[in-house]
Design a protein around this motif. Structure first.
Motif: not given
Length: 494
Positions: A195, A289, A293, A298, A301-303, A306-307, A332
């Motif tokens: 990533q 990042k 972000i 978006h 909410n997953q991205e 995940r970060w 999710r």
């Protein structure tokens, strides 16, 4: 026994051929185990077995052993205990001879057996098989001493020497540096290299070279485990009435143990510097990042989650009531409340219980309970977790009705920095609210949760404004649910 030269990664004969063989055997299929948790359990077993200053507590080793076997393997139907039994059989129950060629063959067989695991998992699984057998042997020795069924002088001369300085010291040093190299490999495997692009300062092969050095280091970790396993445990076995193992190996000399430790130490120093450089780069880029972000819009909410949590682990969430492990897909399409606090939340027991009452136990919660989730994020007072903080986390993670992150040390320092600088977290608990799209809708909803509980759903700043506007600033509101008699009395003056 042959060793690498002064440079731990210098070109030894057939090294390129060895790397190719190791890479051919390496076929990870996504299965994962909690390598840090397994390493901690292995360290406990070895610690209990090597307490030479006093007689070990015979109840501690079985507990530590059970901690190893009950660790879950994600993405595999085979229990961890079964995998460790297979490794143990190859190490202790299959004759391979004493020379380097046969030891190399047994090492490669273990690589084939563990082909579907990551590099760090291979190393810690082999060490776990050794630790369990080693602990069993020493436990039996202690039991024999207690019931006088074994006289220490009947042990072989080599073993008596092993139990004394300097040979036992050399063995302990080898165990210690083996553990340290494994920790470096775990740190490397935890880097989010897929990533985050690393800066190799013009060296396009830098990351690839480090990868090759990691696989060579794992090879020598396993070779070392085989070396001291075949010598030490084979010589101990006949005197403690345990199952038979092949006794085709001799106990290692102090020089051989020290030489192995020296080689692994060289690898450790080199890899530590390289991995620390990569870690610093990834933390810097991860922080940037996160800044970017949270500025974007978006569709889910997953991205974002995940970060925040899953950059190193596909299962970063622990359901406290069931102790089940989950990934961020479990969140999710939900409002996510991030409860950020010190690990010793139980010191504020009244506030904690009131939060539970206002959320989980609130009557309105039955209507919306699947629409939002609370995730507890404990942040230690310093960069390193103390034993007291870890104990606090263990207690609370078994009692709170919410999710928490796991393991607590896995939270990136970049995330901690982001939380402190951008969400203004100091020391007091805060509740940051993310809507189903991953957008921050409230930087601290803890007061509105205290006041309105689940009625405050979706816990956004705009919802708080609406709630205050709905309330009538009368004596009835101010004393509501405090004193019914006072409420009735005050009504007479209207």
């Amino acid at each position: 026994m042959s060793f690498l030269g002064n440079d731990p990664f210098s070109q030894m004969p057939l090294q390129d051929f060895l790397i190719k063989k190791l890479l051919l055997s390496h076929n990870p299929d996504g299965r994962r185990l909690d390598s840090e948790l397994l390493l901690l359990a292995v360290e406990n077993v070895i610690f209990y077995a090597t307490k030479t200053s006093q007689v070990p507590d015979l109840h501690l080793y079985p507990n530590a052993k059970s901690e190893i076997r009950k660790i879950e393997v994600f993405g595999s139907d085979e229990p961890l205990g079964s995998t460790i039994n297979k490794i143990s059989h190859q190490i202790f129950c299959e004759s391979s001879g004493r020379d380097d060629q046969n030891q190399h063959g047994k090492t490669m067989s273990l690589f084939d057996l563990l082909g579907n695991y990551r590099w760090d998992d291979k190393a810690i699984l082999v060490l776990a098989a050794f630790a369990i057998k080693y602990g069993e042997i020493w436990l039996r020795m202690q039991l024999c001493r207690r019931d006088n069924s074994m006289v220490v002088k009947t042990l072989p001369t080599d073993l008596n020497r092993l139990l004394m300085e300097p040979q036992f010291k050399a063995f302990s040093s080898l165990i210690k540096i083996t553990l340290e190299v494994i920790k470096i490999v775990i740190n490397y495997e935890g880097l989010p290299l897929s990533q985050v692009d690393l800066d190799d300062h013009g060296d396009d092969d830098g990351t690839k070279k480090t990868k090759y050095q990691i696989c060579i280091a794992v090879y020598w970790i396993i070779r070392s485990v085989l070396a001291f396993s075949s010598g030490i445990i084979t010589d101990l076995t006949p005197y403690v009435k345990t199952e038979q193992v092949y006794s085709d190996s001799r106990i290692l000399t102090t020089w051989e143990l020290s030489s192995l430790a020296y080689q692994l130490s060289g690898m450790y120093n080199h890899l530590r510097n390289q991995v620390e450089k990569y870690l610093q780069q990834t933390e810097t880029k991860l922080y940037q990042k996160l800044l970017n972000i949270f500025k974007k819009t978006h569709v889910e909410n997953q991205e974002v989650l995940r970060w925040l949590f899953a950059i190193r682990d596909d299962f970063p969430l622990l359901d406290c009531p069931t102790q089940a492990k989950f990934g961020v897909p479990q969140l999710r399409s939900k409002v996510v409340i991030l409860l950020i606090s010190k690990p010793d939340l139980h010191h504020h027991i009244e506030e904690s219980l009131f939060l539970v009452q206002q959320t989980q136990d609130h009557p309105y919660n039955k209507t919306i309970q699947e629409s939002y989730k609370i995730v507890w994020i404990p942040i230690p007072a310093s960069n390193l977790w103390t034993d007291a903080e870890l104990r606090s986390f263990q207690v609370l993670s078994h009692s709170l009705p919410w999710f928490s992150i796991r393991p607590p040390q896995s939270l990136s320092s970049a995330v901690v920095k982001f939380v402190k600088l951008n969400w203004n977290y100091k020391d007091d608990p805060i509740m940051v609210v993310l809507d189903p799209n991953g957008t921050v809708t409230n930087y601290n909803a803890i007061d509105m949760v205290y006041i309105w509980g689940a009625r405050a759903y979706p816990f956004s700043s705009s919802r708080e404004i609406d709630l205050w506007q709905e309330e009538k600033w009368t004596m009835q509101f101010l004393v509501d649910e405090i004193d019914t008699l006072l409420t009735t009395w005050s009504s007479g003056f209207r």
